[in-house]
Design a protein around this motif. Structure first.
Motif, PDB file in Angstrom:
ATOM      1  N   PHE A 178     -50.448  54.200 -15.480  1.00 54.43           N
ATOM      2  CA  PHE A 178     -50.365  52.675 -15.203  1.00 54.43           C
ATOM      3  C   PHE A 178     -51.621  52.908 -14.635  1.00 54.43           C
ATOM      4  O   PHE A 178     -51.808  53.465 -13.641  1.00 54.43           O
ATOM      5  N   SER A 179     -52.522  51.302 -15.037  1.00 53.41           N
ATOM      6  CA  SER A 179     -53.199  50.951 -13.678  1.00 53.41           C
ATOM      7  C   SER A 179     -52.520  50.107 -12.267  1.00 53.41           C
ATOM      8  O   SER A 179     -51.689  50.277 -12.190  1.00 53.41           O
ATOM      9  N   THR A 180     -54.151  51.491 -11.217  1.00 58.03           N
ATOM     10  CA  THR A 180     -53.414  51.192 -10.059  1.00 58.03           C
ATOM     11  C   THR A 180     -53.409  49.824  -9.352  1.00 58.03           C
ATOM     12  O   THR A 180     -53.662  49.760  -7.866  1.00 58.03           O
ATOM     13  N   GLN A 181     -53.448  48.904 -10.235  1.00 55.52           N
ATOM     14  CA  GLN A 181     -54.100  47.993  -9.674  1.00 55.52           C
ATOM     15  C   GLN A 181     -52.807  47.069  -9.687  1.00 55.52           C
ATOM     16  O   GLN A 181     -52.218  45.786 -10.399  1.00 55.52           O
ATOM     17  N   ALA A 182     -52.160  47.143  -8.186  1.00 50.12           N
ATOM     18  CA  ALA A 182     -50.182  47.036  -8.180  1.00 50.12           C
ATOM     19  C   ALA A 182     -50.302  47.037  -6.707  1.00 50.12           C
ATOM     20  O   ALA A 182     -49.090  48.292  -6.603  1.00 50.12           O
ATOM     21  N   ILE A 183     -50.947  46.337  -5.988  1.00 50.71           N
ATOM     22  CA  ILE A 183     -50.701  46.549  -5.043  1.00 50.71           C
ATOM     23  C   ILE A 183     -48.861  46.326  -4.287  1.00 50.71           C
ATOM     24  O   ILE A 183     -48.062  47.051  -3.404  1.00 50.71           O
ATOM     25  N   ALA A 184     -48.369  45.646  -5.385  1.00 51.93           N
ATOM     26  CA  ALA A 184     -47.166  44.922  -4.689  1.00 51.93           C
ATOM     27  C   ALA A 184     -45.827  45.718  -5.631  1.00 51.93           C
ATOM     28  O   ALA A 184     -45.193  45.829  -5.262  1.00 51.93           O
ATOM     29  N   GLY A 185     -46.562  46.022  -6.470  1.00 54.82           N
ATOM     30  CA  GLY A 185     -45.434  46.753  -7.939  1.00 54.82           C
ATOM     31  C   GLY A 185     -46.348  46.506  -9.415  1.00 54.82           C
ATOM     32  O   GLY A 185     -47.331  45.647  -9.357  1.00 54.82           O
ATOM     33  N   THR A 186     -45.389  46.875 -10.381  1.00 54.89           N
ATOM     34  CA  THR A 186     -45.873  46.628 -11.663  1.00 54.89           C
ATOM     35  C   THR A 186     -44.582  46.053 -12.206  1.00 54.89           C
ATOM     36  O   THR A 186     -43.759  46.469 -12.046  1.00 54.89           O
ATOM     37  N   ILE A 187     -44.785  45.108 -12.711  1.00 57.76           N
ATOM     38  CA  ILE A 187     -43.746  44.981 -13.942  1.00 57.76           C
ATOM     39  C   ILE A 187     -44.474  44.900 -15.808  1.00 57.76           C
ATOM     40  O   ILE A 187     -44.986  44.704 -16.432  1.00 57.76           O
ATOM     41  N   ASN A 188     -43.348  46.027 -16.334  1.00 60.02           N
ATOM     42  CA  ASN A 188     -44.190  46.056 -17.561  1.00 60.02           C
ATOM     43  C   ASN A 188     -42.650  45.778 -18.497  1.00 60.02           C
ATOM     44  O   ASN A 188     -41.773  46.314 -18.971  1.00 60.02           O
ATOM     45  N   ILE A 189     -43.351  44.810 -19.768  1.00 64.78           N
ATOM     46  CA  ILE A 189     -42.523  44.076 -20.136  1.00 64.78           C
ATOM     47  C   ILE A 189     -42.698  45.223 -21.770  1.00 64.78           C
ATOM     48  O   ILE A 189     -43.943  44.720 -22.536  1.00 64.78           O
ATOM     49  N   VAL A 190     -41.716  45.210 -21.939  1.00 65.77           N
ATOM     50  CA  VAL A 190     -41.870  45.948 -23.358  1.00 65.77           C
ATOM     51  C   VAL A 190     -41.477  46.090 -24.563  1.00 65.77           C
ATOM     52  O   VAL A 190     -39.971  45.272 -24.550  1.00 65.77           O
ATOM     53  N   LEU A 191     -42.118  46.038 -25.469  1.00 64.49           N
ATOM     54  CA  LEU A 191     -42.006  44.707 -26.791  1.00 64.49           C
ATOM     55  C   LEU A 191     -40.636  45.166 -27.815  1.00 64.49           C
ATOM     56  O   LEU A 191     -40.517  47.027 -27.517  1.00 64.49           O
ATOM     57  N   ARG A 192     -40.536  44.914 -28.769  1.00 60.31           N
ATOM     58  CA  ARG A 192     -39.042  45.389 -28.915  1.00 60.31           C
ATOM     59  C   ARG A 192     -39.634  45.753 -30.406  1.00 60.31           C
ATOM     60  O   ARG A 192     -39.599  45.718 -31.069  1.00 60.31           O
ATOM     61  N   GLU A 193     -40.228  47.297 -30.017  1.00 63.57           N
ATOM     62  CA  GLU A 193     -41.298  47.639 -31.625  1.00 63.57           C
ATOM     63  C   GLU A 193     -40.314  49.216 -31.861  1.00 63.57           C
ATOM     64  O   GLU A 193     -40.465  49.373 -32.988  1.00 63.57           O
ATOM     65  N   GLU A 194     -39.674  50.115 -31.227  1.00 65.64           N
ATOM     66  CA  GLU A 194     -38.688  51.201 -31.414  1.00 65.64           C
ATOM     67  C   GLU A 194     -38.138  50.911 -32.119  1.00 65.64           C
ATOM     68  O   GLU A 194     -37.343  51.509 -32.508  1.00 65.64           O
ATOM     69  N   TYR A 195     -37.084  50.423 -31.687  1.00 68.90           N
ATOM     70  CA  TYR A 195     -35.746  49.797 -31.813  1.00 68.90           C
ATOM     71  C   TYR A 195     -35.998  48.703 -33.286  1.00 68.90           C
ATOM     72  O   TYR A 195     -36.590  48.525 -33.560  1.00 68.90           O
ATOM     73  N   LYS A 196     -34.800  50.473 -33.728  1.00 68.05           N
ATOM     74  CA  LYS A 196     -34.235  49.777 -35.458  1.00 68.05           C
ATOM     75  C   LYS A 196     -33.050  49.012 -35.642  1.00 68.05           C
ATOM     76  O   LYS A 196     -31.738  49.569 -34.876  1.00 68.05           O
ATOM     77  N   GLN A 197     -34.144  47.493 -36.037  1.00 68.23           N
ATOM     78  CA  GLN A 197     -32.426  46.784 -35.999  1.00 68.23           C
ATOM     79  C   GLN A 197     -32.425  46.803 -37.305  1.00 68.23           C
ATOM     80  O   GLN A 197     -32.847  46.863 -38.789  1.00 68.23           O
ATOM     81  N   LYS A 198     -30.557  46.711 -37.830  1.00 63.54           N
ATOM     82  CA  LYS A 198     -29.608  46.673 -38.816  1.00 63.54           C
ATOM     83  C   LYS A 198     -29.410  45.465 -38.941  1.00 63.54           C
ATOM     84  O   LYS A 198     -29.731  45.303 -40.526  1.00 63.54           O
ATOM     85  N   ASN A 199     -29.346  44.063 -38.468  1.00 61.93           N
ATOM     86  CA  ASN A 199     -29.186  43.195 -38.698  1.00 61.93           C
ATOM     87  C   ASN A 199     -30.062  41.813 -38.926  1.00 61.93           C
ATOM     88  O   ASN A 199     -30.746  42.055 -37.562  1.00 61.93           O
ATOM     89  N   THR A 200     -29.907  40.950 -39.669  1.00 61.47           N
ATOM     90  CA  THR A 200     -30.902  39.302 -39.846  1.00 61.47           C
ATOM     91  C   THR A 200     -30.287  38.876 -38.414  1.00 61.47           C
ATOM     92  O   THR A 200     -28.761  38.634 -38.594  1.00 61.47           O
ATOM     93  N   GLU A 201     -31.173  38.364 -37.706  1.00 64.22           N
ATOM     94  CA  GLU A 201     -30.653  37.687 -36.602  1.00 64.22           C
ATOM     95  C   GLU A 201     -31.002  36.096 -36.257  1.00 64.22           C
ATOM     96  O   GLU A 201     -32.612  36.575 -36.396  1.00 64.22           O
ATOM     97  N   ILE A 202     -30.714  35.254 -35.949  1.00 63.98           N
ATOM     98  CA  ILE A 202     -30.267  34.276 -35.847  1.00 63.98           C
ATOM     99  C   ILE A 202     -30.079  33.385 -35.305  1.00 63.98           C
ATOM    100  O   ILE A 202     -28.844  33.478 -34.398  1.00 63.98           O
ATOM    101  N   LYS A 203     -31.182  32.435 -34.047  1.00 60.40           N
ATOM    102  CA  LYS A 203     -30.981  32.411 -32.595  1.00 60.40           C
ATOM    103  C   LYS A 203     -31.802  31.194 -32.948  1.00 60.40           C
ATOM    104  O   LYS A 203     -32.847  30.932 -32.578  1.00 60.40           O
TER     105      LYS A 203
END
Length: 766
Positions: A178-203
């Motif tokens: 990762f980029s080292t522009q992270a003096i305090a640390g890094t928060i990486n938000i991983v989108l649901r990319e390879e998650y294989k969803q089985k059901n239609t979800e309604i919220k």
């Protein structure tokens, strides 16, 4: 000895599966063992499909003495591991928070989720969000990544729904990948990319703040055509908010005599409508290669109005400053359109090597138009201030990573990153038809080019001792033109990174030690010299401008942590850290002669050296870990204590900007016996603190406390209803800004109201 019943033998697997699916807390599944066989089928799918974390992470299958069993091939399955197990197996200090944490409180934005995580705080007042901070350090010290890539300009955490996220990774140190522009640390938000969803979800959710309704609907529809799997996601929301802020100002001259005493009340009404779409597509080739592409589209429009009333209690005849107004009415219309694409191609070789190539790009357009009418006490129009801002951003990026295992003890990786971004901006700011500043209406073109190269090696020195070594070079060049002026700024940084973990024999506990060289690059707005004009110019409300000569802040830091892992997927840890920062950037406010007369102007400068250090403790465990016959309660708690000092600023409160002395979170989840009801809550607390921002400016932030509660009724594995209340016991947010310079003393004391938000959320899978 007889084997335990099937339900008991399958229980650990069921718990891991529920964590991966995130439909409900993992430990709830312990009450539903009769669904074992159905759940185990889902486990086989998730084990093969859930992606591994990008931070260096290696599963190890060892006997009690640390050696593999003779003649037996060890296979470690990482897909079904819990968040706690992912954390334990990572060589670099990393915490994982998956669907269980994302779904726990029914939050509508990722910012609401983040504020409860260990070592994370948010700026602003309770219930309104703000910038995300690790270790209390604001102003860009925390690196925010989306799928391992830097979040583009204009991206807001409030635009991202938890339904679109697979997991959140918090890296306290730094890694070369990762980029080292992270003096305090890094928060990486991983989108649901390879998650294989089985059901239609309604919220569907309906929130209410002071009777103002805010609906939110999210739908995700999966599908599969041959080797192509996809999910079409869309979230539509509308939000209405009301704010009340009161500011009391007191200004004195060199003799300590009042020259201005006034009270200003601002009432704001705001409505925002937004639509987010994040479809994802995964294709698996016959040779095993995989190709993923995920566009992210966000469109929002907001309308707001502000009514201001100024009660000028006293104003000296010779007072220096704007004439002032009695009432003002403002209206702002803003529209943001943002699209970004993430792509990922992976190829595995016969010798175990893997090549990953990422690509992406984005377009953004931000248009705003505001008008402000200011009147005197007789109702006569004093000023008509208009501001039209049209900003276009575009970016392209490419990165690659080659990963090569050597035997069973080494995993070497090398990679590159290329990124280019361009901003075009036209801003016209008029005061009674005349430009507010000389460059008003001129075009601004600014571009950033970034190149990074890195190499890293993760290896086992002994079965109990693991290590990680990385080296990253990163160069950033910023170029801008405006009104015929050309500004260039270049920074080049080498960042060595070392991590070590000692796995204490005969236990699951371990000790971590990390060293990293990190940095913070100046923000684009801090480099560009075009001013932002304050229509109430004063020592506490100055104009703001940039400084093209800024240098990056350079930091060297050490982390030491002890982690104690419990038998029931729980963990307790203590982490201490220290950061030494050179070329610290701070804003200084001075009285400057301009074409329109003397004005207070704030600009950033490199002022010298600073040190920050702290201790962080966190715990996550089921109460039955210690009381087997006790209630089914899950406990989450974290506490942080921080110290910092800036050499070139006088004490005693010469700490880093926005860093509190301490912060804490405490939460409980209780699963009621006999009925499908879960009750929970969380308290977030930050005490009051002072910050000596400069030798002439002192800032104060009052106590920030937020209590959130929820109740979850689970009708079935595919249907549930959640009622939540955020900021249940609201309290006013208090702050002050005091400036003493040039014989002038001015203090602004601000009180901002906060409110409770109730939300009802229905979730269904078809």
């Amino acid at each position: 000895m007889l084997n335990p019943p099937l339900n008991q033998r399958m229980l650990p697997l069921m718990i891991a599966i529920s964590t991966a699916y995130g439909a409900f807390p993992a430990t709830v599944l312990a009450q539903e063992v009769q669904q074992t066989e159905k759940t185990s089928e889902k486990a086989q799918e998730k084990t093969a499909e859930k992606p591994a974390a990008r931070t260096p992470d290696k599963a190890r299958a060892l006997k009690k003495d640390g050696q593999p069993a003779d003649g037996v091939q060890k296979v470690t399955i990482s897909g079904g591991r819990t968040d706690v197990e992912e954390r334990r197996q990572s060589t670099a200090a990393k915490m994982i928070f998956g669907r269980e944490e994302l779904d726990r409180n029914g939050d509508s934005t990722i910012g609401e989720v983040l504020k409860r995580l260990p070592g994370v705080t948010t700026g602003g007042r309770a219930g309104r969000g703000g910038d995300i901070r690790m270790r209390g350090m604001g102003n860009g010290y925390t690196q925010i990544l989306i799928n391992g890539e830097r979040a583009p300009r204009g991206f807001s955490m409030d635009s991202l729904s938890p339904d679109q996220v697979e997991r959140i990774e918090i890296v306290r140190g730094a890694v070369a990948e990762f980029s080292t522009q992270a003096i305090a640390g890094t928060i990486n938000i991983v989108l649901r990319e390879e998650y294989k969803q089985k059901n239609t979800e309604i919220k569907a959710a309906l929130a209410s703040e002071q009777g103002r309704l805010a609906p939110n609907v999210s739908v995700s529809v999966p599908g599969e055509i041959g080797n192509l799997s996809y999910a079409l996601n869309i979230t539509v929301s509308r939000n209405k908010q009301h704010d009340e802020v009161q500011t009391d100002s007191d200004e004195k001259n060199t003799a300590g005599v009042d020259t201005l005493v006034q009270r200003q009340r601002d009432v704001t009404h705001r409505e925002t409508k937004s639509i987010n779409m994040s479809p994802r597509f995964n294709y698996r080739f016959d040779n095993g290669d995989t190709l993923m592409f995920q566009p992210f589209l966000m469109m929002s429009r907001s309308e707001s109005g502000v009514d201001s009333v100024v009660d000028q209690i006293y104003r000296a005849p010779d007072y220096f400053g704007p004439a002032g107004f009695a009432t003002a009415t403002s209206s702002v219309s803003a529209e943001n359109r943002f699209i970004r694409g993430f792509g990922n191609w992976q190829h595995r070789f016969a010798d175990g090597a893997k090549l990953t190539v990422r690509f992406g790009g984005g377009l953004a357009r931000m248009d705003s138009n505001s008008q402000r009418f200011q009147f005197d006490r007789a109702g006569n129009l004093l000023d008509l201030i208009t501001d039209v801002n049209n900003t276009h951003d575009k970016s392209l990026n490419n990165s690659g990573k080659w990963l090569q295992p050597f035997g069973e003890s080494h995993t070497i990786a090398a990679g590159w990153e290329l990124e280019g971004s361009q901003r075009s901006q036209v801003r016209t700011s008029l005061d009674n038809g005349k430009p507010q500043y000389a460059d008003s209406g001129d075009n601004l073109d600014a571009g950033t080019r970034r190149l990074a190269l890195y190499v890293q090696d993760e290896f086992d020195i002994t079965p109990q001792l693991g290590a990680y070594a990385g080296l990253r070079w990163e160069g950033i060049k910023t170029h801008s033109t405006s009104s015929g002026r050309v500004v260039d700024n270049t920074s080049k940084v080498w960042s060595p990174v070392l991590h070590g973990v000692w796995r204490i024999p005969e236990t699951k506990d371990q000790v971590r030690l990390s060293f990293a060289s990190t940095y913070r690059a100046p923000a684009l707005n801090d480099l560009i010299a075009i001013p932002s004009i304050s229509n109430q110019n004063s020592a506490t409300r100055p104009d703001r401008t940039g400084n093209p000569a800024l240098k990056p802040e350079l930091s060297r830091g050490v982390d030491l942590a002890y982690e104690h892992y419990l038998s029931r997927a729980g963990v307790m840890s203590v982490n201490v850290f220290i950061r030494s920062i050179d070329d610290l950037i701070r804003r200084r406010t001075v009285l400057t002669d301009t074409a329109t007369g003397p004005r207070w102007v704030s600009s950033p400068v490199n002022i010298g050296h600073a040190v920050t250090k702290g201790i962080e403790a966190d715990a996550k465990f089921p109460l039955q870990e210690y009381f087997p016959d006790g209630p089914a309660i899950d406990v989450r708690a974290n506490y942080s204590r921080y110290w910092s000092s800036v050499d070139d600023i006088q004490g005693p409160n010469n700490r880093l900007d926005s860093q509190p002395a301490q912060t804490a979170n405490f939460g409980l989840d209780y699963r009621v016996s006999g009925i499908p009801l879960t009750l929970g809550g969380n308290i977030n607390w930050t005490p009051a603190y002072y910050t000596q921002s400069s030798n002439t400016q002192l800032l104060y932030s009052g106590v920030k406390r937020q209590m959130d509660v929820f109740a979850l009724w689970k009708f079935s594995p595919t249907m549930q209803l959640r009622l939540s209340a955020n900021n249940l016991s609201p309290r006013d947010a208090i702050s002050s800004n005091t400036v003493t310079t040039g014989g002038i003393y001015r203090e602004d004391d601000t009180v901002a109201r906060t409110y409770t938000t109730f939300s009802l959320r229905f979730e269904m899978k078809i």
